[in-house]
Design a protein around this motif. Structure first.
Motif, PDB file in Angstrom:
ATOM      1  N   LYS A  97       0.678  -1.066   0.068  1.00  0.00           N
ATOM      2  CA  LYS A  97      -0.035  -0.142  -0.115  1.00  0.00           C
ATOM      3  C   LYS A  97       0.972   1.343  -0.101  1.00  0.00           C
ATOM      4  O   LYS A  97       0.651   2.297   0.580  1.00  0.00           O
ATOM      5  CB  LYS A  97      -1.156   0.007   1.319  1.00  0.00           C
ATOM      6  CG  LYS A  97      -1.981  -1.101   1.233  1.00  0.00           C
ATOM      7  CD  LYS A  97      -3.088  -1.162   2.183  1.00  0.00           C
ATOM      8  CE  LYS A  97      -3.812  -2.571   2.194  1.00  0.00           C
ATOM      9  NZ  LYS A  97      -4.419  -2.743   0.979  1.00  0.00           N
ATOM     10  N   ASP A  98       2.046   1.190  -0.804  1.00  0.00           N
ATOM     11  CA  ASP A  98       2.857   2.189  -1.155  1.00  0.00           C
ATOM     12  C   ASP A  98       2.780   2.786  -2.218  1.00  0.00           C
ATOM     13  O   ASP A  98       4.063   2.992  -3.171  1.00  0.00           O
ATOM     14  CB  ASP A  98       4.182   2.079  -0.415  1.00  0.00           C
ATOM     15  CG  ASP A  98       5.240   2.932  -0.392  1.00  0.00           C
ATOM     16  OD1 ASP A  98       4.679   4.276  -0.433  1.00  0.00           O
ATOM     17  OD2 ASP A  98       6.421   2.696  -0.585  1.00  0.00           O
ATOM     18  N   GLU A  99       1.552   2.976  -3.140  1.00  0.00           N
ATOM     19  CA  GLU A  99       1.752   3.289  -4.491  1.00  0.00           C
ATOM     20  C   GLU A  99       2.217   4.742  -4.675  1.00  0.00           C
ATOM     21  O   GLU A  99       2.562   4.904  -5.865  1.00  0.00           O
ATOM     22  CB  GLU A  99       0.302   3.230  -4.986  1.00  0.00           C
ATOM     23  CG  GLU A  99      -0.275   1.839  -5.026  1.00  0.00           C
ATOM     24  CD  GLU A  99      -1.700   1.418  -5.688  1.00  0.00           C
ATOM     25  OE1 GLU A  99      -2.128   2.917  -6.047  1.00  0.00           O
ATOM     26  OE2 GLU A  99      -1.966   0.780  -6.041  1.00  0.00           O
ATOM     27  N   TYR A 210       1.060   9.344 -20.158  1.00  0.00           N
ATOM     28  CA  TYR A 210      -0.071  10.059 -19.720  1.00  0.00           C
ATOM     29  C   TYR A 210      -1.034   9.087 -18.853  1.00  0.00           C
ATOM     30  O   TYR A 210      -1.402   9.396 -17.959  1.00  0.00           O
ATOM     31  CB  TYR A 210      -0.943  10.489 -20.890  1.00  0.00           C
ATOM     32  CG  TYR A 210      -2.349  10.957 -20.393  1.00  0.00           C
ATOM     33  CD1 TYR A 210      -2.526  12.102 -19.957  1.00  0.00           C
ATOM     34  CD2 TYR A 210      -3.350  10.192 -21.050  1.00  0.00           C
ATOM     35  CE1 TYR A 210      -3.841  12.371 -19.520  1.00  0.00           C
ATOM     36  CE2 TYR A 210      -4.728  10.607 -20.446  1.00  0.00           C
ATOM     37  CZ  TYR A 210      -4.751  11.939 -20.063  1.00  0.00           C
ATOM     38  OH  TYR A 210      -5.993  12.017 -19.489  1.00  0.00           O
ATOM     39  N   LEU A 211      -1.138   7.606 -19.213  1.00  0.00           N
ATOM     40  CA  LEU A 211      -1.980   6.770 -18.708  1.00  0.00           C
ATOM     41  C   LEU A 211      -1.153   6.418 -17.367  1.00  0.00           C
ATOM     42  O   LEU A 211      -2.065   6.244 -16.351  1.00  0.00           O
ATOM     43  CB  LEU A 211      -1.945   5.448 -19.511  1.00  0.00           C
ATOM     44  CG  LEU A 211      -3.010   5.731 -20.656  1.00  0.00           C
ATOM     45  CD1 LEU A 211      -2.923   4.509 -21.501  1.00  0.00           C
ATOM     46  CD2 LEU A 211      -4.387   6.231 -20.449  1.00  0.00           C
ATOM     47  N   VAL A 212      -0.119   6.449 -17.218  1.00  0.00           N
ATOM     48  CA  VAL A 212       0.623   6.239 -15.932  1.00  0.00           C
ATOM     49  C   VAL A 212       0.630   7.206 -15.039  1.00  0.00           C
ATOM     50  O   VAL A 212       0.196   7.111 -13.835  1.00  0.00           O
ATOM     51  CB  VAL A 212       2.117   5.950 -16.020  1.00  0.00           C
ATOM     52  CG1 VAL A 212       2.985   5.744 -14.975  1.00  0.00           C
ATOM     53  CG2 VAL A 212       2.509   4.552 -17.164  1.00  0.00           C
ATOM     54  N   TYR A 213       0.657   8.369 -15.488  1.00  0.00           N
ATOM     55  CA  TYR A 213       0.446   9.586 -14.379  1.00  0.00           C
ATOM     56  C   TYR A 213      -1.052   9.484 -14.194  1.00  0.00           C
ATOM     57  O   TYR A 213      -1.306  10.188 -12.864  1.00  0.00           O
ATOM     58  CB  TYR A 213       0.754  10.926 -15.335  1.00  0.00           C
ATOM     59  CG  TYR A 213       2.252  11.123 -14.997  1.00  0.00           C
ATOM     60  CD1 TYR A 213       2.655  12.388 -14.153  1.00  0.00           C
ATOM     61  CD2 TYR A 213       3.175  10.457 -15.683  1.00  0.00           C
ATOM     62  CE1 TYR A 213       3.781  12.526 -13.936  1.00  0.00           C
ATOM     63  CE2 TYR A 213       4.465  10.762 -15.570  1.00  0.00           C
ATOM     64  CZ  TYR A 213       4.989  11.938 -14.616  1.00  0.00           C
ATOM     65  OH  TYR A 213       6.262  12.036 -14.406  1.00  0.00           O
ATOM     66  N   ARG A 214      -2.226   9.045 -14.816  1.00  0.00           N
ATOM     67  CA  ARG A 214      -3.432   9.323 -14.698  1.00  0.00           C
ATOM     68  C   ARG A 214      -3.827   8.219 -13.534  1.00  0.00           C
ATOM     69  O   ARG A 214      -4.773   8.398 -12.852  1.00  0.00           O
ATOM     70  CB  ARG A 214      -4.270   9.068 -15.865  1.00  0.00           C
ATOM     71  CG  ARG A 214      -5.802   9.059 -15.944  1.00  0.00           C
ATOM     72  CD  ARG A 214      -6.345   8.740 -17.134  1.00  0.00           C
ATOM     73  NE  ARG A 214      -7.619   8.882 -16.925  1.00  0.00           N
ATOM     74  CZ  ARG A 214      -8.640   8.473 -18.022  1.00  0.00           C
ATOM     75  NH1 ARG A 214      -8.056   8.512 -19.182  1.00  0.00           N
ATOM     76  NH2 ARG A 214     -10.070   8.308 -18.009  1.00  0.00           N
ATOM     77  N   HIS A 215      -3.080   6.996 -13.591  1.00  0.00           N
ATOM     78  CA  HIS A 215      -3.186   5.976 -12.877  1.00  0.00           C
ATOM     79  C   HIS A 215      -2.476   6.197 -11.442  1.00  0.00           C
ATOM     80  O   HIS A 215      -3.023   5.674 -10.528  1.00  0.00           O
ATOM     81  CB  HIS A 215      -2.775   4.710 -13.431  1.00  0.00           C
ATOM     82  CG  HIS A 215      -3.459   3.446 -12.651  1.00  0.00           C
ATOM     83  ND1 HIS A 215      -4.723   2.973 -12.842  1.00  0.00           N
ATOM     84  CD2 HIS A 215      -2.737   2.650 -11.962  1.00  0.00           C
ATOM     85  CE1 HIS A 215      -4.635   1.943 -12.379  1.00  0.00           C
ATOM     86  NE2 HIS A 215      -3.673   1.742 -11.681  1.00  0.00           N
ATOM     87  N   TYR A 216      -1.307   6.898 -11.371  1.00  0.00           N
ATOM     88  CA  TYR A 216      -0.491   6.780 -10.098  1.00  0.00           C
ATOM     89  C   TYR A 216      -0.245   8.324  -9.803  1.00  0.00           C
ATOM     90  O   TYR A 216      -0.144   9.113 -10.715  1.00  0.00           O
ATOM     91  CB  TYR A 216       0.750   5.985 -10.146  1.00  0.00           C
ATOM     92  CG  TYR A 216       0.501   4.666 -10.521  1.00  0.00           C
ATOM     93  CD1 TYR A 216       0.456   3.821  -9.416  1.00  0.00           C
ATOM     94  CD2 TYR A 216       0.665   4.170 -11.809  1.00  0.00           C
ATOM     95  CE1 TYR A 216       0.299   2.468  -9.552  1.00  0.00           C
ATOM     96  CE2 TYR A 216       0.512   2.763 -12.111  1.00  0.00           C
ATOM     97  CZ  TYR A 216       0.462   1.985 -10.896  1.00  0.00           C
ATOM     98  OH  TYR A 216       0.231   0.332 -10.977  1.00  0.00           O
TER      99      TYR A 216
END
Length: 459
Positions: A97-99, A210-216
């Motif tokens: 739980k350290d996303e 962009y998808l990575v930044y949107r998800h994390y």
């Protein structure tokens, strides 16, 4: 892979043909990723560029295709050292739980991978490509950096729920690659084709980022925790490197063997005899890759989670054994389905291979080699399924053993076939895959037989 697995299960629960087709279509595109889709793009660029009015179009197209092939080879093998290790790092951070630490380490790894690849490539192109233009050499360096970053970003795709956005991103990225390459080929020739490829893949990379930044999300921009002691698993680093080396070593041998390879541009060689059939055969893996992702991420994972939850929570022995039996059943069913679908792909190639080659303007003399390569590519998909299941069971030593066998067997068998003559070409690759797959099935069967014992011993 929990994200895409959850979405695939939702589509399958609709119990409609539309939902089923959607699930397998998305799985095929996502699991095939840039590798297979780029083969399609490169072939289309070559076919559409022929006779397009550029100076020496056939030479330019051939040099472009060979250059891009080497960009894939170098970037895949070099980033293989960190791809799987970073996947495990992301999984560990998610479990803990350290996303918040994932995004800055993603940025840090992208920075390191792109920086190292470009810094190493820059003096190499200056020394080994003296006859090529400055623009070509710069594009080679930039293309290597972009492709290396794409393989790192690909790690995240199967962990995301935005599968529609992923498919749209691939479509736009490869449409841009094709369109820009064809647009720039007239004024710039070889450099125009390569510039279109680099720009198109840069757009694809930006979409993935962009998808990575949107998800994390994170309050830090960059971190290098993955390089701390114990954060990266050496077994996974070895696995990623050895698997990619094993998949490419036969191509390298054909390229630089005197009777089968020839120099195309600078130090880059290719093999007219071997290259087209082997790359065309990889298009046949898309159905098997779709089955692989759907079966692993739906049926197998469901009972995998139930089994290990039952062990951790102290469920009854009867329940644990039932979950274990269900899991083993779906392992066997999944591998059988992969083999069945790839078998259909092989038979379809046998039936339509001649027609396809004639439609592409290629001699049917390539048919025997295409048949053998399609079988080898099918076995490679089965091997991926076996390795993935062993990863889930945390059998990293077994995976290292299998991936070490692959380049060794491929090099030995390919070397033998090169000396036996043209009638044996391709059999080295297929036989290496067969030996590795059979060994993998034997190891997986033994591990599943003692699964409860090993699981409890590790608690």
């Amino acid at each position: 892979m929990a994200g895409i697995g959850f979405e695939l299960r939702k589509l399958l629960r609709k119990q409609t043909y539309a939902g089923l087709l959607q699930a397998y279509a998305f799985a095929g595109i996502i699991s095939s990723g840039p590798w297979v889709l780029s083969i399609v793009g490169i072939m289309l660029i070559g076919l559409l560029s022929a006779g397009a009015g550029v100076a020496s179009p056939r030479v330019s197209v051939s040099q472009f295709q060979v250059t891009v092939t080497y960009l894939f080879l170098i970037s895949l093998i070099s980033t293989g050292l960190v791809q799987l290790s970073f996947t495990r790092f992301v999984a560990d951070r998610t479990f803990a739980k350290d996303e918040a630490s994932i995004l800055p380490n993603f940025n840090g790894l992208i920075l390191v991978v792109m920086g190292v690849s470009m810094l190493v490539a820059l003096p190499c192109v200056a020394i080994f490509f003296p006859e090529q233009s400055v623009l070509y050499r710069l594009l080679f360096v930039m293309g290597l950096g972009v492709m290396s970053a794409i393989w790192i970003a690909t790690v995240f795709l199967t962990g995301m729920k935005h599968y529609r956005a992923i498919v749209l991103m691939f479509f736009l990225g490869y449409s841009a690659t094709l369109g820009l390459a064809l647009l720039l080929r007239r004024p710039l020739g070889l450099e125009g084709l390569l510039l279109g490829f680099v720009l198109g893949h840069y757009l694809l990379l930006m979409g993935m980022v962009y998808l990575v930044y949107r998800h994390y999300q994170s309050d830090r921009f960059v971190a290098f925790d993955i390089w701390k002691r114990g954060a990266m698993y050496t077994s996974l680093m070895a696995t990623g490197f050895l698997f990619n080396l094993g998949a490419w070593i036969d191509k390298l041998m054909f390229w630089y063997f005197p009777s089968t390879g020839q120099q195309v541009i600078g130090p880059l060689h290719a093999s007219v005899i071997y290259d087209f059939p082997i790359f065309l055969s990889y298009l046949s893996v898309i159905p098997g890759m779709a089955i692989f992702l759907v079966r692993i991420e739906t049926d197998f994972v469901e009972y995998y989670v139930k089994f290990y939850n039952a062990v951790r929570e102290g469920a009854t022995l009867d329940y644990i054994e039932r979950m274990r039996n269900h899991m083993v059943y779906h392992v066997r069913r999944g591998l059988f389905d992969i083999a069945k679908i790839q078998g259909i792909a092989v038979l379809s190639t046998f039936a339509a291979g001649g027609v396809v080659l004639q439609a592409l303007g290629i001699s049917t003399l390539y048919l025997p080699l295409l048949y053998v390569d399609v079988v080898g590519a099918a076995l490679q998909v089965v091997l991926l399924g076996i390795l993935n299941i062993l990863f889930y069971l945390d059998q990293r030593r077994a995976v290292v053993l299998l991936t070490a066998m692959l380049p060794l067997c491929n090099a030995v068998f390919t070397g033998i076939t090169l000396h036996l003559g043209a009638a044996w070409f391709g059999y080295g690759f297929a036989l290496a895959m067969l030996v590795t797959v059979l060994t993998g099935i034997w190891i997986l069967s033994r591990k599943l037989e003692v699964l409860e014992y090993e699981t409890f011993m590790l608690q």
